[in-house]
Design a protein around this motif. Structure first.
Motif, mmCIF file in Angstrom:
data_model
loop_
_atom_site.group_PDB
_atom_site.id
_atom_site.type_symbol
_atom_site.label_atom_id
_atom_site.label_comp_id
_atom_site.label_asym_id
_atom_site.label_seq_id
_atom_site.Cartn_x
_atom_site.Cartn_y
_atom_site.Cartn_z
ATOM 1 N N THR A 35 16.620 2.979 -6.775
ATOM 2 C CA THR A 35 16.295 2.631 -5.393
ATOM 3 C C THR A 35 16.451 3.861 -4.507
ATOM 4 O OG1 THR A 35 17.168 0.401 -5.781
ATOM 5 C CG2 THR A 35 16.838 1.074 -3.484
ATOM 6 N N PRO A 36 15.424 4.197 -3.716
ATOM 7 C CA PRO A 36 15.541 5.352 -2.823
ATOM 8 C C PRO A 36 16.602 5.137 -1.755
ATOM 9 C CG PRO A 36 13.247 4.691 -3.084
ATOM 10 C CD PRO A 36 14.091 3.587 -3.657
ATOM 11 N N THR A 37 17.146 6.225 -1.262
ATOM 12 C CA THR A 37 18.118 6.177 -0.184
ATOM 13 C C THR A 37 17.540 5.424 1.015
ATOM 14 O OG1 THR A 37 19.026 8.305 -0.879
ATOM 15 C CG2 THR A 37 19.555 7.563 1.353
ATOM 16 N N GLY A 38 18.269 4.438 1.507
ATOM 17 C CA GLY A 38 17.831 3.677 2.662
ATOM 18 C C GLY A 38 16.818 2.598 2.365
ATOM 19 N N HIS A 39 16.457 2.433 1.108
ATOM 20 C CA HIS A 39 15.467 1.431 0.712
ATOM 21 C C HIS A 39 16.190 0.159 0.299
ATOM 22 C CE1 HIS A 39 11.276 0.703 -0.798
ATOM 23 N NE2 HIS A 39 11.017 1.730 -0.016
ATOM 24 N N GLN A 40 15.555 -0.986 0.510
ATOM 25 C CA GLN A 40 16.170 -2.253 0.151
ATOM 26 C C GLN A 40 15.913 -2.656 -1.299
ATOM 27 O OE1 GLN A 40 18.245 -4.082 2.206
ATOM 28 N NE2 GLN A 40 18.061 -2.256 3.489
ATOM 29 N N ALA A 41 14.733 -2.328 -1.785
ATOM 30 C CA ALA A 41 14.330 -2.811 -3.112
ATOM 31 C C ALA A 41 14.134 -1.644 -4.074
ATOM 32 C CB ALA A 41 13.034 -3.612 -3.000
ATOM 33 N N PRO A 42 14.412 -1.850 -5.369
ATOM 34 C CA PRO A 42 14.168 -0.790 -6.350
ATOM 35 C C PRO A 42 12.681 -0.503 -6.493
ATOM 36 C CG PRO A 42 14.748 -2.832 -7.449
ATOM 37 C CD PRO A 42 14.962 -3.066 -5.990
ATOM 38 N N VAL A 43 12.368 0.723 -6.889
ATOM 39 C CA VAL A 43 10.965 1.143 -7.016
ATOM 40 C C VAL A 43 10.603 1.532 -8.444
ATOM 41 C CG1 VAL A 43 10.842 1.881 -4.612
ATOM 42 C CG2 VAL A 43 11.509 3.536 -6.387
ATOM 43 N N GLY A 62 16.420 11.621 -4.596
ATOM 44 C CA GLY A 62 17.269 10.649 -3.911
ATOM 45 C C GLY A 62 17.221 9.246 -4.451
ATOM 46 N N LEU A 63 16.973 9.070 -5.750
ATOM 47 C CA LEU A 63 16.930 7.737 -6.343
ATOM 48 C C LEU A 63 18.326 7.323 -6.806
ATOM 49 C CD1 LEU A 63 13.620 7.912 -8.415
ATOM 50 C CD2 LEU A 63 14.066 6.449 -6.432
ATOM 51 N N GLY A 64 18.863 6.284 -6.177
ATOM 52 C CA GLY A 64 20.149 5.754 -6.604
ATOM 53 C C GLY A 64 19.979 4.793 -7.771
ATOM 54 N N SER A 65 20.950 4.772 -8.668
ATOM 55 C CA SER A 65 20.862 3.985 -9.897
ATOM 56 C C SER A 65 21.807 2.788 -9.858
ATOM 57 C CB SER A 65 21.209 4.869 -11.102
ATOM 58 O OG SER A 65 21.226 4.132 -12.295
ATOM 59 N N THR A 66 21.289 1.613 -10.255
ATOM 60 C CA THR A 66 22.095 0.399 -10.375
ATOM 61 C C THR A 66 21.901 -0.178 -11.764
ATOM 62 O OG1 THR A 66 21.828 -0.115 -8.019
ATOM 63 C CG2 THR A 66 22.543 -1.904 -9.460
ATOM 64 N N MET A 106 0.858 -1.174 0.000
ATOM 65 C CA MET A 106 0.000 0.000 0.000
ATOM 66 C C MET A 106 0.899 1.230 0.000
ATOM 67 S SD MET A 106 -3.272 0.551 -0.326
ATOM 68 C CE MET A 106 -4.093 -0.926 0.222
ATOM 69 N N THR A 107 0.548 2.270 0.713
ATOM 70 C CA THR A 107 1.254 3.533 0.616
ATOM 71 C C THR A 107 2.669 3.453 1.173
ATOM 72 O OG1 THR A 107 -0.827 4.719 0.836
ATOM 73 C CG2 THR A 107 1.168 5.974 1.219
ATOM 74 N N GLU A 108 3.608 4.026 0.461
ATOM 75 C CA GLU A 108 4.996 4.138 0.889
ATOM 76 C C GLU A 108 5.382 5.596 0.719
ATOM 77 O OE1 GLU A 108 8.261 4.186 2.213
ATOM 78 O OE2 GLU A 108 7.952 2.043 1.896
ATOM 79 N N THR A 109 5.835 6.244 1.793
ATOM 80 C CA THR A 109 6.062 7.686 1.743
ATOM 81 C C THR A 109 7.533 8.051 1.632
ATOM 82 O OG1 THR A 109 6.022 7.765 4.166
ATOM 83 C CG2 THR A 109 3.949 8.216 2.999
ATOM 84 N N THR A 110 8.406 7.084 1.364
ATOM 85 C CA THR A 110 9.815 7.385 1.144
ATOM 86 C C THR A 110 9.970 8.221 -0.117
ATOM 87 O OG1 THR A 110 10.460 5.299 2.182
ATOM 88 C CG2 THR A 110 12.098 6.376 0.790
ATOM 89 N N ALA A 111 10.824 9.238 -0.061
ATOM 90 C CA ALA A 111 11.063 10.075 -1.239
ATOM 91 C C ALA A 111 11.533 9.224 -2.406
ATOM 92 C CB ALA A 111 12.097 11.149 -0.917
ATOM 93 N N GLY A 112 10.968 9.485 -3.581
ATOM 94 C CA GLY A 112 11.333 8.764 -4.797
ATOM 95 C C GLY A 112 10.407 7.635 -5.161
ATOM 96 N N VAL A 113 9.569 7.190 -4.225
ATOM 97 C CA VAL A 113 8.660 6.080 -4.496
ATOM 98 C C VAL A 113 7.445 6.580 -5.287
ATOM 99 C CG1 VAL A 113 7.118 4.385 -3.427
ATOM 100 C CG2 VAL A 113 9.372 4.815 -2.445
ATOM 101 N N PRO A 114 7.050 5.900 -6.363
ATOM 102 C CA PRO A 114 5.792 6.270 -7.038
ATOM 103 C C PRO A 114 4.623 6.157 -6.057
ATOM 104 C CG PRO A 114 7.100 4.812 -8.432
ATOM 105 C CD PRO A 114 7.756 4.810 -7.080
ATOM 106 N N ASN A 115 3.826 7.236 -5.965
ATOM 107 C CA ASN A 115 2.749 7.275 -4.981
ATOM 108 C C ASN A 115 1.439 7.747 -5.585
ATOM 109 O OD1 ASN A 115 1.665 6.887 -2.451
ATOM 110 N ND2 ASN A 115 3.167 8.178 -1.409
ATOM 111 N N LEU A 116 1.414 7.883 -6.905
ATOM 112 C CA LEU A 116 0.197 8.232 -7.643
ATOM 113 C C LEU A 116 0.502 8.047 -9.125
ATOM 114 C CD1 LEU A 116 -2.690 9.492 -7.865
ATOM 115 C CD2 LEU A 116 -1.577 11.728 -7.942
ATOM 116 N N ILE A 117 -0.478 7.598 -9.872
ATOM 117 C CA ILE A 117 -0.411 7.598 -11.332
ATOM 118 C C ILE A 117 -1.707 8.201 -11.829
ATOM 119 C CG2 ILE A 117 1.163 5.646 -11.607
ATOM 120 C CD1 ILE A 117 -1.278 3.842 -12.073
ATOM 121 N N ASP A 118 -1.657 8.863 -12.975
ATOM 122 C CA ASP A 118 -2.921 9.290 -13.565
ATOM 123 C C ASP A 118 -2.844 9.285 -15.077
ATOM 124 O OD1 ASP A 118 -1.842 11.787 -14.360
ATOM 125 O OD2 ASP A 118 -2.874 12.908 -12.797
ATOM 126 N N LEU A 119 -4.027 9.280 -15.665
ATOM 127 C CA LEU A 119 -4.179 9.226 -17.121
ATOM 128 C C LEU A 119 -4.763 10.536 -17.597
ATOM 129 C CD1 LEU A 119 -4.288 7.611 -19.851
ATOM 130 C CD2 LEU A 119 -6.621 6.949 -19.189
#
Length: 255
Positions: A173-181, A155-159, A1-14
């Motif tokens: 992947t956001p700073t401090g996050h384990q998984a890419p978003v 703050g999105l790191g690139s791998t 559900m909602t994730e408020t870490t900076a860089g995470v997609p938190n809305l999409i629209d058309l």
């Protein structure tokens, strides 16, 4: 559900020239309810418990139908200042959405339109359930430029997971996050069109990508890329009847 870490997609629209037709297409395809039109013309598709799946907004017809990805920011004023100071443009906002958050639209240095979203407490965005958001990737002819911009913006790191030569694909992947978003796929400009985001929707494994694709084609969609198997699952890319591209993803079983 909602994730408020900076860089995470938190809305999409058309954005689309005929929101009623688009609503009918996606409701029939995914079985999700869509609200009646709000006074400003913007409405949400929601889960039964009220979490937002996606927004829907009508254009004046001069803009092509397209999906937009909104990345979480904890400081939208700083993010828009960074945009203005970079080789990027602010297209809209930031403005307050009463009771929900603050929003802005930008054009990144590679030309892709991206949303910035600073949600209020209580905001809920549905993801990784059938018919809801699964993944997003930025398709751009300037991969390293995008990597650098979004690292500084949110703050999105690139791998790099491709070989950066014949297949240039990175995960963010956001700073401090384990998984890419999200992902970033470098494309050839004249082949892939202008830089843009691609939204992936989760498919129920009991139904499968191929069956949802068949239903979409029956409803007027067009095929962009045939179904294929990737490490994340089975995917297909299509365009809705108005031309907005999106993808289907049946997640691979977890091991």
């Amino acid at each position: 559900m909602t994730e408020t870490t900076a860089g995470v997609p938190n809305l999409i629209d058309l954005q689309t020239p005929d929101s009623d037709a688009a609503a009918q297409f996606y409701v029939e395809l995914f079985g999700r309810r869509i609200e009646d039109k709000a006074p400003a013309g913007y409405r949400y598709s929601r889960t039964l418990d009220g979490a937002v799946i996606a927004g829907l907004r009508q254009t004046d017809g001069d803009q092509p139908a397209a999906w937009t990805v909104y990345l979480t920011t904890n400081d939208i004023a700083r993010a828009t200042r960074h945009t203005a100071e970079s080789d990027a443009r602010i297209l809209y906002g930031p403005v307050d959405v009463p009771g929900q958050g603050e929003v802005a639209l930008i054009a990144d240095p590679t030309g892709a339109i991206t949303g910035l979203w600073q949600p209020r407490p209580g905001w809920r965005f549905a993801s990784h359930t059938p018919g809801a958001f699964a993944w997003a990737e930025l398709l751009t002819p300037r991969g390293s430029v995008a990597d650098d911009f979004y690292a500084r913006l949110v703050g999105l790191g690139s791998t790099q997971i491709g070989n950066a030569d014949t297949y240039d694909y990175a995960v963010w992947t956001p700073t401090g996050h384990q998984a890419p978003v999200a992902g970033r796929h470098q494309i050839v400009a004249h082949d892939g069109g202008p830089a843009h985001w691609r939204v992936y929707f989760t498919v129920d494994p009991a139904i499968g990508t191929d069956q949802v694709l068949t239903n979409a084609l029956r409803l007027g969609a067009t095929l962009v890329a045939e179904p294929s198997d990737i490490p994340a699952g089975r995917v297909a890319v299509l365009a809705d009847p108005a031309g907005a591209q999106f993808a289907l993803l049946t997640p691979a079983p977890r091991t």
